[in-house]
Design a protein around this motif. Structure first.
Motif, PDB file in Angstrom:
ATOM      1  N   GLY A  31     -12.564  -9.338  -8.256  1.00  0.00           N
ATOM      2  CA  GLY A  31     -13.498  -9.525  -9.098  1.00  0.00           C
ATOM      3  C   GLY A  31     -14.098 -10.665 -10.579  1.00  0.00           C
ATOM      4  O   GLY A  31     -13.332  -9.841 -11.366  1.00  0.00           O
ATOM      5  N   GLY A  32     -15.110 -11.029 -11.186  1.00  0.00           N
ATOM      6  CA  GLY A  32     -14.764 -11.078 -12.360  1.00  0.00           C
ATOM      7  C   GLY A  32     -14.559 -12.392 -12.695  1.00  0.00           C
ATOM      8  O   GLY A  32     -15.094 -12.889 -13.633  1.00  0.00           O
ATOM      9  N   VAL A  33     -14.532 -12.796 -11.745  1.00  0.00           N
ATOM     10  CA  VAL A  33     -14.060 -14.534 -12.412  1.00  0.00           C
ATOM     11  C   VAL A  33     -14.828 -15.828 -12.046  1.00  0.00           C
ATOM     12  O   VAL A  33     -14.824 -16.614 -12.551  1.00  0.00           O
ATOM     13  N   GLY A  34     -16.133 -15.926 -11.788  1.00  0.00           N
ATOM     14  CA  GLY A  34     -17.459 -16.011 -11.686  1.00  0.00           C
ATOM     15  C   GLY A  34     -17.736 -17.056 -10.235  1.00  0.00           C
ATOM     16  O   GLY A  34     -18.181 -17.755 -10.451  1.00  0.00           O
ATOM     17  N   LYS A  35     -17.151 -16.258  -9.295  1.00  0.00           N
ATOM     18  CA  LYS A  35     -17.516 -16.698  -8.247  1.00  0.00           C
ATOM     19  C   LYS A  35     -18.421 -16.757  -7.861  1.00  0.00           C
ATOM     20  O   LYS A  35     -19.823 -17.940  -7.308  1.00  0.00           O
ATOM     21  N   SER A  36     -19.742 -16.034  -8.161  1.00  0.00           N
ATOM     22  CA  SER A  36     -21.081 -15.733  -7.418  1.00  0.00           C
ATOM     23  C   SER A  36     -21.964 -16.911  -8.939  1.00  0.00           C
ATOM     24  O   SER A  36     -22.759 -17.272  -8.223  1.00  0.00           O
ATOM     25  N   THR A  37     -21.526 -17.541 -10.059  1.00  0.00           N
ATOM     26  CA  THR A  37     -22.294 -17.772 -10.872  1.00  0.00           C
ATOM     27  C   THR A  37     -21.899 -19.416 -10.156  1.00  0.00           C
ATOM     28  O   THR A  37     -22.739 -20.337 -10.030  1.00  0.00           O
ATOM     29  N   VAL A  38     -21.027 -19.232  -9.599  1.00  0.00           N
ATOM     30  CA  VAL A  38     -20.136 -21.010  -9.453  1.00  0.00           C
ATOM     31  C   VAL A  38     -21.510 -20.984  -8.212  1.00  0.00           C
ATOM     32  O   VAL A  38     -21.619 -22.561  -7.988  1.00  0.00           O
TER      33      VAL A  38
ATOM     34  N   GLU B  78     -11.689 -24.003 -10.850  1.00  0.00           N
ATOM     35  CA  GLU B  78     -11.173 -22.967 -11.435  1.00  0.00           C
ATOM     36  C   GLU B  78     -12.116 -22.619 -12.675  1.00  0.00           C
ATOM     37  O   GLU B  78     -12.983 -24.369 -13.036  1.00  0.00           O
ATOM     38  N   ASN B  79     -12.598 -21.963 -12.845  1.00  0.00           N
ATOM     39  CA  ASN B  79     -14.038 -21.764 -13.580  1.00  0.00           C
ATOM     40  C   ASN B  79     -13.716 -20.932 -14.957  1.00  0.00           C
ATOM     41  O   ASN B  79     -12.558 -19.854 -15.378  1.00  0.00           O
ATOM     42  N   MET B  80     -14.266 -21.416 -16.329  1.00  0.00           N
ATOM     43  CA  MET B  80     -13.501 -20.532 -17.533  1.00  0.00           C
ATOM     44  C   MET B  80     -12.379 -21.357 -17.560  1.00  0.00           C
ATOM     45  O   MET B  80     -11.455 -20.335 -18.478  1.00  0.00           O
TER      46      MET B  80
ATOM     47  N   ILE C 288     -14.809 -25.730 -14.606  1.00  0.00           N
ATOM     48  CA  ILE C 288     -15.983 -25.270 -15.363  1.00  0.00           C
ATOM     49  C   ILE C 288     -15.810 -25.131 -17.286  1.00  0.00           C
ATOM     50  O   ILE C 288     -14.963 -23.624 -16.720  1.00  0.00           O
ATOM     51  N   PRO C 289     -16.570 -25.199 -18.319  1.00  0.00           N
ATOM     52  CA  PRO C 289     -16.100 -24.770 -19.034  1.00  0.00           C
ATOM     53  C   PRO C 289     -16.537 -23.353 -19.236  1.00  0.00           C
ATOM     54  O   PRO C 289     -17.948 -22.999 -18.548  1.00  0.00           O
ATOM     55  N   LEU C 290     -16.227 -22.134 -20.124  1.00  0.00           N
ATOM     56  CA  LEU C 290     -16.788 -21.308 -20.396  1.00  0.00           C
ATOM     57  C   LEU C 290     -17.534 -21.444 -21.134  1.00  0.00           C
ATOM     58  O   LEU C 290     -17.889 -22.776 -22.715  1.00  0.00           O
ATOM     59  N   GLU C 291     -18.749 -20.951 -21.172  1.00  0.00           N
ATOM     60  CA  GLU C 291     -20.080 -21.009 -22.191  1.00  0.00           C
ATOM     61  C   GLU C 291     -21.011 -20.779 -22.147  1.00  0.00           C
ATOM     62  O   GLU C 291     -21.604 -19.753 -21.034  1.00  0.00           O
ATOM     63  N   VAL C 292     -21.610 -20.236 -23.491  1.00  0.00           N
ATOM     64  CA  VAL C 292     -22.443 -19.176 -23.414  1.00  0.00           C
ATOM     65  C   VAL C 292     -23.576 -18.705 -22.897  1.00  0.00           C
ATOM     66  O   VAL C 292     -24.076 -17.699 -22.097  1.00  0.00           O
TER      67      VAL C 292
HETATM   68  P1  ADP Z   1     -18.018 -12.729  -9.469  1.00  0.00           P
HETATM   69  O1  ADP Z   1     -18.906 -13.404  -8.762  1.00  0.00           O
HETATM   70  O2  ADP Z   1     -16.386 -13.726  -9.643  1.00  0.00           O
HETATM   71  O3  ADP Z   1     -17.082 -11.345 -10.020  1.00  0.00           O
HETATM   72  P2  ADP Z   1     -19.499 -13.377 -11.842  1.00  0.00           P
HETATM   73  O4  ADP Z   1     -20.273 -14.635 -11.684  1.00  0.00           O
HETATM   74  O5  ADP Z   1     -20.426 -12.030 -11.202  1.00  0.00           O
HETATM   75  O6  ADP Z   1     -18.345 -13.010 -11.266  1.00  0.00           O
HETATM   76  O7  ADP Z   1     -18.599 -13.515 -13.304  1.00  0.00           O
HETATM   77  C1  ADP Z   1     -19.220 -12.431 -14.937  1.00  0.00           C
HETATM   78  C2  ADP Z   1     -19.322 -12.311 -15.687  1.00  0.00           C
HETATM   79  O8  ADP Z   1     -18.844 -13.751 -16.103  1.00  0.00           O
HETATM   80  C3  ADP Z   1     -20.650 -12.757 -14.930  1.00  0.00           C
HETATM   81  O9  ADP Z   1     -21.314 -12.152 -16.793  1.00  0.00           O
HETATM   82  C4  ADP Z   1     -21.245 -14.706 -15.390  1.00  0.00           C
HETATM   83  O10 ADP Z   1     -22.459 -14.783 -15.990  1.00  0.00           O
HETATM   84  C5  ADP Z   1     -20.203 -14.741 -16.912  1.00  0.00           C
HETATM   85  N1  ADP Z   1     -19.521 -16.276 -16.174  1.00  0.00           N
HETATM   86  C6  ADP Z   1     -19.429 -16.883 -15.208  1.00  0.00           C
HETATM   87  N2  ADP Z   1     -18.903 -18.031 -15.167  1.00  0.00           N
HETATM   88  C7  ADP Z   1     -19.286 -18.353 -16.437  1.00  0.00           C
HETATM   89  C8  ADP Z   1     -18.963 -19.359 -17.562  1.00  0.00           C
HETATM   90  N3  ADP Z   1     -17.944 -20.617 -16.666  1.00  0.00           N
HETATM   91  N4  ADP Z   1     -19.159 -19.736 -19.189  1.00  0.00           N
HETATM   92  C9  ADP Z   1     -19.461 -18.127 -18.774  1.00  0.00           C
HETATM   93  N5  ADP Z   1     -19.548 -17.433 -18.603  1.00  0.00           N
HETATM   94  C10 ADP Z   1     -19.292 -17.223 -17.116  1.00  0.00           C
END
Ligand code: ADP
Length: 363
Positions: A120-127, A277-279, A314-318
């Motif tokens: 978890g926490g790698v940004g899967k859902s965000t991607v 590759e996220n972040m 994907i870059p890490l962006e605020v």
């Molecule tokens: P997962 O689904 O893998 O558990 P999330 O999509 O919930 O992960 O992302 C985990 C955290 O990281 C969230 O707070 C999300 O906003 C943040 N995040 C994900 N991708 C990025 C990114 N490329 N840049 C900045 N923050 C990110």
């Protein structure tokens, strides 16, 4: 010159936003009347007080003006009778006694992309969300199934709250950014935890695939829970044509994950579409300097082990994080940002690899 055919053709480009099908297919066009350059149409809504009626009205007007060349358009809205509604549901999911979504049909043209990660926490859902919105922006009809039953986050990422509409005992997906969306979070509320065992969770996912009124979709993106457990197995066995997209971060600890994913894909005969590759890096907004905060090379290594491609970094962006927190994905709110551009490139690559022509081009 306006004809019934040209009016019908124009109306067939209007989709019911919830049911995701052309209103002409859904028997919603009750009457067409043409007088010179004026068109009068009667559209039947599925329920009284349909919250999206204005949108349908607007889309009908636009289509008739732009596609059929109508001068004036008058739209009269009516409501379907109980029999008409029954007939409609049967049309959407077939006459089987058990409701069954066309998505499960092996011949369904819907491409299924299961998005997975080792942890978890790698940004899967965000991607997943940003890729889904980017594909929708390209003109594809996209569904998004949040298969993370315990740890759902899609409702927050898209600022959607349930409950979804129930139409003749079937759940209608919720709509955001042009996506059809379903999540356990719509049924339980944001703060309630789902405390279920594996088989019940797999059952819920199966039900979401079978009983939800998904429209005609080009893509169904499935946000899997982290790891390769029961849910991934359910998706792989129920949707044999699914392809897996793996999301990882750049640190070099992904070898184990890659191996597990590889074994899983081999056992279930699931095709691996590629790695994201996220972040991957951080670019200083002031001086442009790139810093590899989480290290380097994890995505490439994972792709190599799996014998697949690294599709995007994907870059890490605020703003990505802010977009996730506020339920407004960056590809929609800040399309010129580096992250949004990368998501769009990823969407084009996914489209090229899976070979679907956007619905809008097909119509
Ligand atoms: P997962 O689904 O893998 O558990 P999330 O999509 O919930 O992960 O992302 C985990 C955290 O990281 C969230 O707070 C999300 O906003 C943040 N995040 C994900 N991708 C990025 C990114 N490329 N840049 C900045 N923050 C990110």
């Amino acid at each position: 010159m306006l004809t019934r055919e040209s009016v019908w053709e124009a109306l067939s480009s209007v989709y019911d936003p919830e049911l995701g099908r052309p209103i002409t297919d859904l028997d919603m066009v009750q009457d067409i009347h043409i007088e010179g350059s004026t068109v009068l149409v009667e559209i039947l809504l599925t329920v009284e007080g349909c919250p999206l009626s204005h949108r349908i009205e607007r889309d009908v007007e636009k289509a008739l003006r732009e596609r059929a060349g109508a001068g004036e358009v008058r739209v009269k809205l009516g409501i379907m009778t109980e029999e008409q509604r029954q007939a409609l549901v049967e049309k959407i999911r077939g006459p089987q006694p058990q409701p069954r979504s066309a998505i499960l049909d092996p011949d369904s043209p819907t491409r299924v992309i299961a998005v997975a990660s080792g942890k978890g926490g790698v940004g899967k859902s965000t991607v997943t969300v940003n890729l889904a919105v980017a594909l929708a922006q390209e003109g594809y009809r996209v569904g998004l199934l949040d298969a993370d039953i315990h740890g759902f986050s899609i409702p927050t990422l898209l600022d959607l709250q349930g409950p979804p509409r129930v139409f003749e005992k079937a759940i209608v997906p919720m709509e955001a950014y042009g996506l059809q969306v379903m999540s356990m979070g719509f049924l339980t509320g944001p703060r309630q935890a789902v405390v279920w065992r594996g088989p019940m969770i797999s059952g819920a996912v199966e039900q979401f695939l079978r009983d939800v009124l998904w429209g005609d979709l080009d893509y169904l993106l499935v946000d899997l829970p982290p790891g390769t457990g029961d849910v991934a197995l359910t998706v792989a066995t129920k949707l044999r044509r699914a392809q897996m997209l793996l999301v990882t971060t750049p640190e070099a600890t992904s070898t184990n994950v890659a191996q597990r994913a590889g074994i899983f894909a081999e056992k279930t005969e699931l095709r691996i579409l590629g790695v994201v590759e996220n972040m991957a890096y951080f670019r200083c907004p002031h001086c442009g300097e790139v810093t590899h905060i989480f290290g380097k090379g994890g995505g490439k290594m994972m792709a190599q082990i799996l014998g697949t491609e690294l599709l995007a970094q994907i870059p890490l962006e605020v703003k990505v994080r802010e977009g996730s927190d506020s339920g407004r994905p960056i590809v929609a709110t800040d399309p010129e940002s580096e992250a949004a551009k990368t998501f769009r490139k990823l969407a084009l690559q996914v489209a090229a690899l899976t070979g679907a022509a956007p619905s809008e081009l097909r119509a």
